[in-house]
Design a protein around this motif. Structure first.
Motif, PDB file in Angstrom:
ATOM      1  N   LEU A  81      -2.791  17.933  -1.180  1.00 43.62           N
ATOM      2  CA  LEU A  81      -3.006  16.496  -1.365  1.00 43.62           C
ATOM      3  C   LEU A  81      -3.999  16.205  -2.482  1.00 43.62           C
ATOM      4  O   LEU A  81      -3.818  15.254  -3.258  1.00 43.62           O
ATOM      5  CB  LEU A  81      -3.488  15.876  -0.050  1.00 43.62           C
ATOM      6  CG  LEU A  81      -2.443  15.839   1.072  1.00 43.62           C
ATOM      7  CD1 LEU A  81      -3.082  15.416   2.385  1.00 43.62           C
ATOM      8  CD2 LEU A  81      -1.298  14.906   0.716  1.00 43.62           C
TER       9      LEU A  81
ATOM     10  N   ARG B 294      -2.908  14.107  -5.872  1.00 42.34           N
ATOM     11  CA  ARG B 294      -3.593  12.895  -6.333  1.00 42.34           C
ATOM     12  C   ARG B 294      -4.164  13.065  -7.729  1.00 42.34           C
ATOM     13  O   ARG B 294      -4.114  12.142  -8.548  1.00 42.34           O
ATOM     14  CB  ARG B 294      -4.698  12.530  -5.341  1.00 42.34           C
ATOM     15  CG  ARG B 294      -4.187  12.088  -3.976  1.00 42.34           C
ATOM     16  CD  ARG B 294      -5.277  12.133  -2.935  1.00 42.34           C
ATOM     17  NE  ARG B 294      -4.772  11.851  -1.594  1.00 42.34           N
ATOM     18  CZ  ARG B 294      -5.310  12.328  -0.483  1.00 42.34           C
ATOM     19  NH1 ARG B 294      -6.378  13.133  -0.540  1.00 42.34           N
ATOM     20  NH2 ARG B 294      -4.788  12.026   0.699  1.00 42.34           N
TER      21      ARG B 294
ATOM     22  N   THR C 166       1.256   9.228  -6.105  1.00 46.67           N
ATOM     23  CA  THR C 166       0.863   8.046  -5.332  1.00 46.67           C
ATOM     24  C   THR C 166       1.612   7.896  -4.009  1.00 46.67           C
ATOM     25  O   THR C 166       1.246   7.056  -3.195  1.00 46.67           O
ATOM     26  CB  THR C 166       1.088   6.766  -6.168  1.00 46.67           C
ATOM     27  OG1 THR C 166       2.463   6.692  -6.554  1.00 46.67           O
ATOM     28  CG2 THR C 166       0.209   6.761  -7.411  1.00 46.67           C
TER      29      THR C 166
ATOM     30  N   GLU D 183       1.782   8.865  -0.815  1.00 44.12           N
ATOM     31  CA  GLU D 183       1.003   9.625   0.159  1.00 44.12           C
ATOM     32  C   GLU D 183       1.848  10.052   1.363  1.00 44.12           C
ATOM     33  O   GLU D 183       1.622  11.116   1.935  1.00 44.12           O
ATOM     34  CB  GLU D 183      -0.189   8.795   0.635  1.00 44.12           C
ATOM     35  CG  GLU D 183      -1.240   8.540  -0.426  1.00 44.12           C
ATOM     36  CD  GLU D 183      -2.091   9.766  -0.720  1.00 44.12           C
ATOM     37  OE1 GLU D 183      -2.416  10.521   0.213  1.00 44.12           O
ATOM     38  OE2 GLU D 183      -2.437   9.971  -1.894  1.00 44.12           O
TER      39      GLU D 183
ATOM     40  N   GLY E  32       2.306  13.788   2.366  1.00 43.96           N
ATOM     41  CA  GLY E  32       1.793  14.152   3.677  1.00 43.96           C
ATOM     42  C   GLY E  32       2.776  14.990   4.470  1.00 43.96           C
ATOM     43  O   GLY E  32       2.390  15.940   5.157  1.00 43.96           O
TER      44      GLY E  32
END
Length: 343
Positions: A46, A50, A55, A57, A61
């Motif tokens: 992660l 980033r 972008t 997430e 995830g």
């Protein structure tokens, strides 16, 4: 309990569809294994994602949790392969189900077989869960295809590394073999997979994906070299491991490869692979490993790989360079400082 993640619906769904109490216990054991670690691999993915401008997430995830499930798979299967019944000082999947069988009246051998069966099946289910998470991440078809290619490569290399690690215990190995095993068994899924998956998800340039792969390979090898030193020289408080286990097993590491080429090997060899090795004899073995220069040779090699990893990180764009450099320092920091490895 871990913070909410895409793993929670996976485990909740599995438990709600369980067939009986034994099936439920198996899924609970997998869940316990998956949430009990430091989760540095998902965090690495992660943070790199980033830093490369990603972008989405939610998508990242799902893949980050898949990486943790891959780790869960390898840990559970590795414990079966090594015959271990404990993990982090507590019964692992094998140990838990062995104990259940003994409590139900099974003889020791049958209970052990039941425990190993549970371990194999738990690892398989975790692997299937990881693949399911990737399939559900919502990435574009071309990105999904690249992710699956990467996972396929990592699984092949990890399996080859595990098999080779067992094989060299009876065939022996040279330094090239030992470094290949470290790259396949440690670097591939722990470092290359999370960083390269992050880059693929962020649709980074090819040279970025390549540099991340090289950094991951090198930091993984350095980590394994230092970890093998810790297995012989560090205290149980530092490692949580039996300080005699690697010497008693005669584990074929770079330390032993270097030691075998020295004049001290004739004096050292009677202490290596001795199941009844005493603390005093282990102390003598450590002295010989130090006097022979084998320990310093491994430290120097780890330093070379650390510097190579940092050089690859320096080629990355902007924030990604800073993130990966900081990750390398964090991954190797405690080990490197303890052993005096310079940047």
């Amino acid at each position: 309990m871990s913070q909410p993640s895409s793993l929670d619906p996976l485990f909740d769904s599995a438990l709600s569809r369980s067939l009986d109490e034994h099936d439920r216990n198996l899924w609970r054991a997998i869940r316990e294994q998956a949430i009990g670690g430091k989760r540095f691999r998902p965090r690495l993915l992660l943070s790199v994602y980033r830093a490369l401008g990603g972008t989405d997430e939610l998508s990242a995830g799902f893949v980050a949790d898949a990486v943790e499930l891959f780790h869960t798979t390898f840990v559970i299967h590795d414990d079966v392969i090594d015959g271990d019944q404990l993990r982090r000082g507590k019964p692992n999947v094998t140990g838990t189900f062995s104990a259940r069988a003994i409590a139900a009246g099974a003889p020791q051998a049958q209970a052990h077989r039941y425990g190993e069966t549970a371990g194999i099946l738990a690892g398989d289910l975790a692997l299937a869960g990881a693949m399911r998470n990737i399939a559900m991440c919502g990435a574009k078809p071309d990105v999904m295809s690249r992710l699956l290619d990467l996972v396929d490569l990592v699984l092949h290399r990890s399996a080859a590394g595990e098999l080779a690690d067992v094989r060299v215990s009876f065939t022996g190995a040279d330094l090239s073999d030992v470094l290949d095993i470290a790259a396949w068994k440690t670097s591939a899924y722990s470092f290359e997979l999370p960083m390269q998956a992050a880059a693929i998800l962020a649709e980074a340039d090819e040279h970025v994906i390549s540099d991340l792969g090289q950094a991951g390979r090198d930091v993984g090898i350095a980590f394994q070299l230092l970890d093998d030193l810790d297995g012989v020289f560090a205290s149980p408080d530092q490692t949580g491991k039996d300080p005699l286990s690697d010497l008693r097993e005669g584990k074929f590491t770079a330390l032993m490869v270097f030691a075998r080429s020295t004049s001290q090997w004739d004096d050292l060899s009677p202490y290596v692979g001795r199941a009844d090795l005493t603390l005093a004899e282990a102390g003598r073995a450590r002295t010989l490993l130090t006097e022979s220069g084998a320990r310093d040779s491994v430290l120097a090699l780890a330093g070379d790989y650390r510097r190579s990893a940092l050089a690859s990180a320096a080629r990355l764009p902007g924030d990604a360079s800073d993130v990966v450099t900081a990750a390398i320092d964090q991954i190797l920091g405690t080990q490197a400082s303890a052993h005096g490895v310079a940047s």
